[in-house]
Design a protein around this motif. Structure first.
Motif: not given
Ligand code: MN
Length: 199
Positions: A26-28, A76-78, A125-127, A144-146, A163-165, A167-169
């Protein structure tokens, strides 16, 4: 030019039991694909359509929010898919390991600080582990996706590990237990990819 979704270099189930196949699929195929589609729609016919995703991020303050959210989402996802691999984890080696020890004192201290960056990011967001303009390693998080490549980021630098934090991750398998997901993340890190970005 328009951006495309690259297939993962491993199967959706390859990161189990740490990250489950359904979440990966789902994520990808849904979330990342949507960022790509929405980014392409947002940049069609604009200057951004001629830029690389890195250049878009570095100039993000010039663009509308749809480019920031979806361009960040694509960048970010790439990165995220590549800094993970089946049977990953363990310890970094060589120059990256030395730099981690120099910046944080030890690998365990680095891990503690990175986990805290993800755990304390309120909402989505992301770490990040980044290399800053002084070539030093730093840990930060973005909303967010910054990402730290963006000209408006609070802490700027070249992302090495993310690391994607959102919830969908992790929600399907870990529900609200973000720290458990982050603990599991250390078992799938592709340190060769992180070292490549560091060099
Ligand atoms: Mn994500």
């Amino acid at each position: 030019m328009s951006f495309t979704l690259t297939p993962l270099p491993y199967d959706y189930a390859a990161l189990e039991p740490h990250i489950d196949a359904r979440t990966m699929e789902i994520h990808h195929s849904k979330h990342h694909q949507a960022y790509v589609n929405n980014l392409n729609a947002a940049i069609a016919g604009t200057d951004a359509a001629k830029m690389s995703i890195d250049e878009i991020c570095k100039n993000i303050s010039k663009f509308p929010m749809a480019v920031r959210n979806n361009g960040g989402g694509h960048y970010n996802h790439s990165l995220f898919w590549l800094v993970m691999k089946p049977n990953g984890g363990g310890l970094p080696t060589g120059a990256l390991n030395d730099a981690i020890n120099a910046a944080f004192g030890s690998f365990d201290e680095f891990k503690t600080k990175f986990n805290a960056a993800g755990a304390t990011r309120f909402g989505s967001g992301w770490a990040w582990l980044i290399k800053n303009s002084a070539d030093k390693l730093e840990i930060c998080s973005t909303p967010n996706q910054d990402n730290p490549l963006m000209d408006l980021a609070e802490v700027k630098g070249t992302p090495l590990l993310g690391c994607d934090v959102w919830e969908h991750a992790y929600y399907l398998h870990y529900q609200n237990r973000r720290p458990d997901y982050m603990t599991a993340f250390w078992n799938v890190i592709n340190w060769d990819e992180v070292a490549k970005r560091f060099a």
